[in-house]
Design an enzyme around this catalytic site. Structure first.
Site, PDB file in Angstrom:
ATOM      1  N   THR A 285      34.866  81.609 -25.833  1.00 52.60           N
ATOM      2  CA  THR A 285      34.065  80.387 -25.990  1.00 52.60           C
ATOM      3  C   THR A 285      33.544  80.350 -27.411  1.00 52.60           C
ATOM      4  O   THR A 285      33.109  81.366 -27.952  1.00 52.60           O
ATOM      5  CB  THR A 285      32.904  80.338 -24.978  1.00 52.60           C
ATOM      6  OG1 THR A 285      33.468  80.352 -23.670  1.00 52.60           O
ATOM      7  CG2 THR A 285      32.078  79.062 -25.124  1.00 52.60           C
ATOM      8  N   PHE A 287      30.875  78.881 -30.054  1.00 55.28           N
ATOM      9  CA  PHE A 287      29.512  78.346 -30.141  1.00 55.28           C
ATOM     10  C   PHE A 287      29.247  77.950 -31.590  1.00 55.28           C
ATOM     11  O   PHE A 287      29.808  78.543 -32.512  1.00 55.28           O
ATOM     12  CB  PHE A 287      28.493  79.414 -29.761  1.00 55.28           C
ATOM     13  CG  PHE A 287      28.574  79.853 -28.314  1.00 55.28           C
ATOM     14  CD1 PHE A 287      27.728  79.314 -27.359  1.00 55.28           C
ATOM     15  CD2 PHE A 287      29.492  80.809 -27.914  1.00 55.28           C
ATOM     16  CE1 PHE A 287      27.781  79.721 -26.039  1.00 55.28           C
ATOM     17  CE2 PHE A 287      29.566  81.216 -26.586  1.00 55.28           C
ATOM     18  CZ  PHE A 287      28.703  80.671 -25.656  1.00 55.28           C
TER      19      PHE A 287
HETATM   20  O1  LIG Z   1      26.479  79.330 -18.384  1.00 52.49           O
HETATM   21  C1  LIG Z   1      26.425  80.075 -19.364  1.00 52.49           C
HETATM   22  O2  LIG Z   1      26.189  81.278 -19.306  1.00 52.49           O
HETATM   23  C2  LIG Z   1      26.712  79.476 -20.666  1.00 52.49           C
HETATM   24  O3  LIG Z   1      26.342  80.029 -21.670  1.00 52.49           O
HETATM   25  C3  LIG Z   1      27.544  78.220 -20.668  1.00 52.49           C
HETATM   26  C4  LIG Z   1      29.029  78.424 -20.836  1.00 52.49           C
HETATM   27  C5  LIG Z   1      29.706  77.059 -21.251  1.00 52.49           C
HETATM   28  O4  LIG Z   1      29.087  76.020 -21.254  1.00 52.49           O
HETATM   29  O5  LIG Z   1      30.892  77.107 -21.556  1.00 52.49           O
HETATM   30  C6  LIG Z   1      29.276  79.366 -21.925  1.00 52.49           C
HETATM   31  C7  LIG Z   1      30.294  80.212 -21.920  1.00 52.49           C
HETATM   32  C8  LIG Z   1      31.253  80.249 -20.807  1.00 52.49           C
HETATM   33  O6  LIG Z   1      32.381  79.560 -21.269  1.00 52.49           O
HETATM   34  C9  LIG Z   1      30.751  79.588 -19.588  1.00 52.49           C
HETATM   35  C10 LIG Z   1      29.661  78.833 -19.604  1.00 52.49           C
END
Ligand SMILES: O=C(O)C(=O)C[C@]1(C(=O)O)C=C[C@@H](O)C=C1
Length: 402
Positions: A285, A287
């Site tokens: 992911t 950020f």
């Molecule tokens: O729910 C979390 O723990 C988040 O940080 C959100 C979140 C997202 O929105 O993509 C972050 C990383 C992962 O991909 C899954 C969920």
């Protein structure tokens, strides 16, 4: 709601610095943000003994906000600052004047993030918190309920930075967050790529076969579709993955599991029933780190620049926009389009063929060059020729670590 918001700078030990939402700055002054119906004029400011009221820093106005007029601060010098004679007349006691930066102040702004407060959306144990800690290992993380709150926390000086998930290698873009950029005026100052290894969590003693439902953030459920189908359970969306773990733990539900991180299991005292349950093993992911001020772009390491624009002639000429980068050998790493909600359709008159309605978009592009490079500056100047709106969201070092 209509509100004007003015940052007013008070000395740290001034009694009025406790008013409004205040935040201790490095130079030991406090900025108080006054909002709502509150109207302040220069006479009041003098009486309060404030140091400055900087119009240039006024909060970006939402569409229905009225921008602050200079006459709202009538004896202001025009550039938003009071002149020295006004300041010295305010108060005879000058002990509250800002102290010069000392060596200790400089040491405290470490690159490991000590003294940095970072807002993220979710509960403690969320992946966004892990991303904040990856960027600033010693930072103080501040959980927020909504993305909107994450942005506002930075704008109101409650925190220094925000971290925002923008895309995932399996589930794709987080569209809502693209839209939020245009409603706020924060700058992208960095990116973090986080390897996301999801776990299936349950109460101690619970087995996978006992589960009837699984809770998690929709992106996480999307990333673990195969395992969820195998389990044959009902899925329920939660605000974030750690929030799902928290619900299972606090409500003590035995037939419900949560998809979250191993950190969340530890935080909420749950057992890990399965590890690495995501569909693609390369589950990353991305950020973005946001701040009130942009970083000065460098050329010492690879940089990325993120922009958003609209095209005067609409999406049909997107090829022209892309050509400005191709002509200068600038690679793109991401392209995204979002509807222009205030004008979602464009009518093009096709002379004898009648008129056609096209969807119209905001285009978001990340390109691999620093704004310090002339080729990036020329490309944007070129793009400006046929775009009606263009904003640089940020120029920041590429995260090559994931
Ligand atoms: O729910 C979390 O723990 C988040 O940080 C959100 C979140 C997202 O929105 O993509 C972050 C990383 C992962 O991909 C899954 C969920």
């Amino acid at each position: 709601m209509s509100s004007n918001v003015v940052p007013i700078c008070f000395p740290a030990n001034h009694p009025h610095s406790k008013w409004g939402i205040s935040h201790l700055l490095q130079n030991k002054n406090r900025i108080c943000w006054f909002s709502g119906d509150f109207r302040i004029n220069a006479a009041t400011l003098k009486k309060w003994g404030c140091l400055s009221a900087n119009l240039g820093q006024s909060k970006p106005q939402l569409e229905d906000d009225k921008p602050l007029k200079p006459s709202d601060l009538d004896s202001n010098s025009g550039d938003g600052r009071f002149d020295d004679s006004q300041i010295t007349n305010f108060h005879k006691d000058l002990s509250y004047l800002p102290k010069p930066l000392s060596l200790t102040d400089l040491v405290s702004s470490n690159s490991d993030g000590s003294k940095v407060r970072v807002a993220y959306k979710g509960a403690p144990g969320a992946y966004s918190e892990a991303a904040a800690l990856k960027a600033y290992p010693k930072c103080e993380t501040v959980p927020c309920e909504e993305f909107e709150t994450v942005f506002k926390a930075v704008e109101l000086w409650l925190v220094d930075k925000a971290i925002l998930q923008i895309e995932n290698s399996v589930a794709g873009s987080v569209h809502k967050n693209y839209d939020l950029f245009l409603r706020h005026r924060l700058h992208i100052v960095g990116e973090v790529q986080l390897i996301v290894d999801h776990c299936l969590l349950g109460l101690p003693g619970v087995r996978k076969e006992d589960l009837k439902s699984v809770l998690s953030h929709p992106q996480a459920l999307d990333q673990c579709k195969m395992m969820v189908n195998e389990l044959n359970v009902v899925t329920v969306n939660t605000e974030d993955t750690a929030g799902a773990a928290k619900i299972v733990a606090t409500k003590g539900i035995r037939d419900t599991g949560a998809i979250a991180s191993s950190r969340a299991a530890e935080t909420y005292g749950l057992h890990i029933l399965s590890k690495k349950i995501q569909d693609g093993l390369d589950n990353v992911t991305r950020f973005l780190i946001l701040a009130r001020e942009p970083v000065i772009p460098g050329t010492d390491k690879p940089h990325k620049t993120s922009i958003v624009f609209t095209l005067e002639e609409g999406p049909r000429v997107l090829f022209k926009a892309l050509a400005v980068f191709a002509l200068r050998d600038i690679n793109l790493s991401k392209i995204e389009s979002r509807p222009q909600r205030n004008r979602p359709l464009r009518i093009v008159d096709g002379s004898n063929k009648g008129s056609v309605k096209y969807f119209d978009y905001f285009f978001y592009i990340d390109f691999e060059a620093s704004m310090a490079e002339p080729r990036a500056q020329y490309a944007l100047r070129h793009l400006q020729e046929f775009s009606c709106f263009l904003r640089v969201l940020g120029c920041y070092p590429v995260d090559t670590s994931a």
